[in-house]
Design a protein around this motif. Structure first.
Motif, PDB file in Angstrom:
ATOM      1  N   THR A 194      37.704  19.137  78.592  1.00  0.00           N
ATOM      2  CA  THR A 194      36.838  18.950  79.757  1.00  0.00           C
ATOM      3  C   THR A 194      37.095  17.645  80.500  1.00  0.00           C
ATOM      4  N   GLY A 195      37.695  16.638  79.855  1.00  0.00           N
ATOM      5  CA  GLY A 195      37.932  15.369  80.543  1.00  0.00           C
ATOM      6  C   GLY A 195      36.651  14.697  80.968  1.00  0.00           C
ATOM      7  N   PRO A 196      35.837  14.227  80.029  1.00  0.00           N
ATOM      8  CA  PRO A 196      34.568  13.598  80.410  1.00  0.00           C
ATOM      9  C   PRO A 196      34.799  12.290  81.171  1.00  0.00           C
ATOM     10  N   GLN A 197      33.879  11.949  82.046  1.00  0.00           N
ATOM     11  CA  GLN A 197      33.929  10.703  82.817  1.00  0.00           C
ATOM     12  C   GLN A 197      35.265  10.583  83.526  1.00  0.00           C
ATOM     13  N   ASN A 198      36.028   9.506  83.258  1.00  0.00           N
ATOM     14  CA  ASN A 198      37.285   9.322  83.967  1.00  0.00           C
ATOM     15  C   ASN A 198      38.495   9.786  83.179  1.00  0.00           C
ATOM     16  N   MET A 199      38.245  10.400  82.012  1.00  0.00           N
ATOM     17  CA  MET A 199      39.377  10.884  81.221  1.00  0.00           C
ATOM     18  C   MET A 199      40.014  12.080  81.919  1.00  0.00           C
ATOM     19  N   PRO A 200      41.379  12.120  82.002  1.00  0.00           N
ATOM     20  CA  PRO A 200      42.018  13.296  82.592  1.00  0.00           C
ATOM     21  C   PRO A 200      41.793  14.530  81.710  1.00  0.00           C
ATOM     22  N   VAL A 201      41.936  15.711  82.333  1.00  0.00           N
ATOM     23  CA  VAL A 201      41.786  16.975  81.605  1.00  0.00           C
ATOM     24  C   VAL A 201      43.110  17.314  80.924  1.00  0.00           C
ATOM     25  N   PHE A 202      43.049  17.692  79.649  1.00  0.00           N
ATOM     26  CA  PHE A 202      44.229  18.197  78.967  1.00  0.00           C
ATOM     27  C   PHE A 202      43.957  19.653  78.602  1.00  0.00           C
ATOM     28  N   ASN A 203      44.166  20.539  79.572  1.00  0.00           N
ATOM     29  CA  ASN A 203      43.802  21.945  79.362  1.00  0.00           C
ATOM     30  C   ASN A 203      44.791  22.633  78.425  1.00  0.00           C
ATOM     31  N   ASN A 206      48.452  22.582  79.185  1.00  0.00           N
ATOM     32  CA  ASN A 206      49.139  21.310  78.958  1.00  0.00           C
ATOM     33  C   ASN A 206      49.308  21.073  77.461  1.00  0.00           C
TER      34      ASN A 206
END
Lengths: 265, 359
Positions: A194-203, A206
């Protein structure tokens, strides 16, 4: 039109007509059932309608001030349509939501809702739109993961923010990547999807779920084995090590110089 | 008591002489000698002796601890197949090695100093300083140099001088040529040219690091970040060269809402694909890997010196010591729907470079 009239007595005309009729009825039936399913799919997989209803009640009471009555988002909080159950399970399950106070980023605290209530909230938010679901237990079983492969993936994708040892690190303007020690497997997985806050999403396109499991296995292995000797000093590397040697080390050096040059009584 | 140097050295202050007539201020002499406790009390001396011996024994114990840690633990840990048990033993072993060697050294050092301070003789000694300038010796050296120049006849025979200068200038050339060739072990280009380019080129696919699988645009959802290498990296057979090329060609791939782009320079309109944007991971300050991406602020932070780049403004420097934006890699999709580079980076990647052109 003329061509059609001529061919209506063709030997295959009956077959064609039959096919046409079958296709029509079949197609209509299929369309009708899809509509039925579409209505049913508002209920997210794995949750009951009671959970969704109960979750909505909790949402209106606890979250709607910032996220809006229908989770459409306000100036104070983003829209939650399509963020998925995983996002709720992470944010509420780690106590980040409801937010303790405004700041650069939501901080971890003891969870405000129990497991059951968190699941109800997740069910409600998941019913608003499709998003990442809570991971299956199969992908959280670290015994099936490969820690050494996970270590390589961690160093490429995660270590720059979370530190090579998973101890966390600073970002810009007061934001930070939190330490990963002691974080539940489920929450690590959900943070990646989900990439909380400013973390990028690693779906999953990926980092596939199996690879996520490897990364979790690496983190848990690292956490369990401890340091290979000496003080870890928070695993922060040159920052804490440098601070120690510049204060304690220099004090020792100065102390020994004073002792060396002093007269014996 | 020894007298300080006499007045003939020439460095002595003469104005405002003291009462003795030699120095500006009379020498105060040394303070009276104060005997130590161990000098007058045999018991105290005996105690110091025991203290020094104890320190030496601590050193001996330290060495033994080191040996036990090195040999005994090293042997037994092999019998533990279980990984975590092995780590426990490794931790004990490292601690014994460190503590043992520290005390082995420290015991001797502290003991010797304590010995010298309490038991060895402590009478004061004054050593007179030598005169700072010896004019006669300087003159002698200057004369010798003059004689050498005269005897070589270098002033009289300029042909010798000029040919010697030419020979000395040319002599380092073989070394320059040899060291230059060290860099040509692979590739034909000489090194400054090689630094201008990476192996990215038109049509080279962006693939995942480390798996090497190609990437479809749909694999990246908004907010995603992916660490990327060029597909042709795998074609390089030499391990060393592959690492060198990877170090230059590493790329970070991000996807954001296309309306979040705040600025697009003329000529860069088609460098992104549906909000997917790619940049070099090598910081333009001193070359650290920049990959700390914040997906809401679109800031990229370099962990070494906190240079911050804004991905929404073509990686413009918004904070920190970096002098120029991160080079952006122009990308598009190929016929099969995989992300490919449109060209190489249009400027050299990495730290400040002597001739830079963005054209």
């Amino acid at each position: 039109m003329k061509a059609l009239t001529q061919k209506r007595r063709h030997p295959f005309a009956f077959v064609a007509l039959l096919l046409l009729g079958l296709l029509l009825t079949g197609g209509l039936y299929a369309a009708a059932t899809t509509v039925n399913e579409a209505q049913a799919s508002n209920l997210p997989e794995g949750y009951t309608s009671e959970q969704v209803e109960e979750g909505e009640r909790l949402f209106v009471a606890n979250c709607a001030t910032c996220h809006g009555m229908n989770a459409e988002g306000t100036d104070a909080g983003p829209s939650l349509v399509g963020v998925g159950a995983a996002s709720v399970d992470f944010q509420v399950g780690t106590g980040r939501m409801p937010m303790q106070m405004q700041g650069p980023q939501a901080q971890q605290k003891p969870p405000q809702f129990n497991e059951e209530q968190t699941a109800q909230l997740a069910a409600y938010v998941a019913s608003l739109g499709t998003g990442p679901a809570v991971p299956e237990d199969e992908y959280l079983d670290v015994d099936q993961g490969d820690p050494s492969r996970g270590g390589e993936l961690f160093r490429i994708n995660c270590a720059m923010c979370h530190n090579a040892a998973g101890a966390g690190g600073a970002l810009t303007e007061g934001k930070f990547a939190p330490s990963l020690h002691g974080v539940e497997e489920r929450h690590i997985y959900e943070a990646m999807t989900t990439g909380p806050q400013n973390m990028p999403v690693f779906n999953d396109a990926n980092i596939p779920p199996e690879d996520k499991r490897d990364i979790i296995a690496f983190l848990k292995t690292y956490e369990n084995q401890g340091t290979p000797g000496g003080f870890s000093l928070g695993f922060l590397g040159p920052v804490s090590e440098g601070l120690l040697i510049w204060t304690l080390g220099l004090a020792l050096l100065i102390g020994s110089m004073v002792w060396l040059t002093s007269r014996s009584s | 008591m020894a007298e300080h140097g006499n007045g003939e050295s020439g460095a002595v202050v003469t104005a405002g002489e003291g009462e003795s007539g030699t120095y500006a201020i009379d020498s105060p002499g040394l303070p009276p000698h104060r005997p130590r406790l161990s000098d007058v009390d045999e018991k105290a001396a005996k105690r110091s002796e025991r203290q020094v011996a104890t320190l030496f024994i601590i050193s001996i114990i330290g060495t033994i601890v080191f040996m036990v840690g090195y040999f005994a633990i090293g042997r037994t840990s092999e019998e533990f197949g279980e990984y975590f048990d092995h780590m426990q033993w490794l931790r004990i072993q490292n601690t014994l090695l460190g503590v043992g060697s520290a005390f082995a050294m420290l015991g001797i050092g502290l003991g010797v100093v304590h010995w010298a301070k309490t038991l060895m003789p402590d009478h004061e000694i004054v050593e007179p300083r030598k005169p700072l300038r010896a004019e006669a010796e300087r003159a002698e050296a200057a004369q010798m140099m003059g004689e050498i120049v005269e005897e070589t006849q270098i002033k009289r025979r300029p042909l010798l001088r000029n040919t010697l200068i030419a020979a000395a200038l040319l002599a380092p050339l073989p070394a320059v040529v040899m060291f230059r060739d060290l860099d040509r072990a692979y590739g034909e280009e000489f090194s400054p040219e090689r630094m201008r380019h990476t192996i990215w080129d038109e049509g080279v696919r962006l693939v995942r690091d480390p798996t090497g699988t190609p990437i479809r645009a749909s694999d990246l959802t908004v907010g995603s970040a992916m660490h990327v290498i060029p597909e042709n990296l795998r074609e390089i057979s030499s391990h060393g060269e592959r690492l060198s090329e990877k170090a230059k060609a590493v790329v970070l791939l991000m996807r954001m809402n296309p309306e979040d782009f705040e600025h697009t320079s003329p000529g860069r309109e088609d460098w992104t694909y549906q909000g997917i944007i790619a940049c070099s991971k090598v910081c333009t300050h001193v070359g650290c890997p920049v990959a700390l991406y914040e997906r809401h602020t679109h800031h990229l932070l370099c962990p070494c010196h906190q240079s911050t780049f804004d991905a929404a403004q073509e990686f413009k420097v918004v904070f920190g010591p970096a002098g120029r934006p991160l080079p952006q890699l122009p990308i598009t999709v190929d016929d099969e729907g995989f992300l490919v580079a449109r060209s190489d980076f249009t400027e050299p990647v990495g730290p400040t470079y002597w001739e830079r052109g963005n054209a």
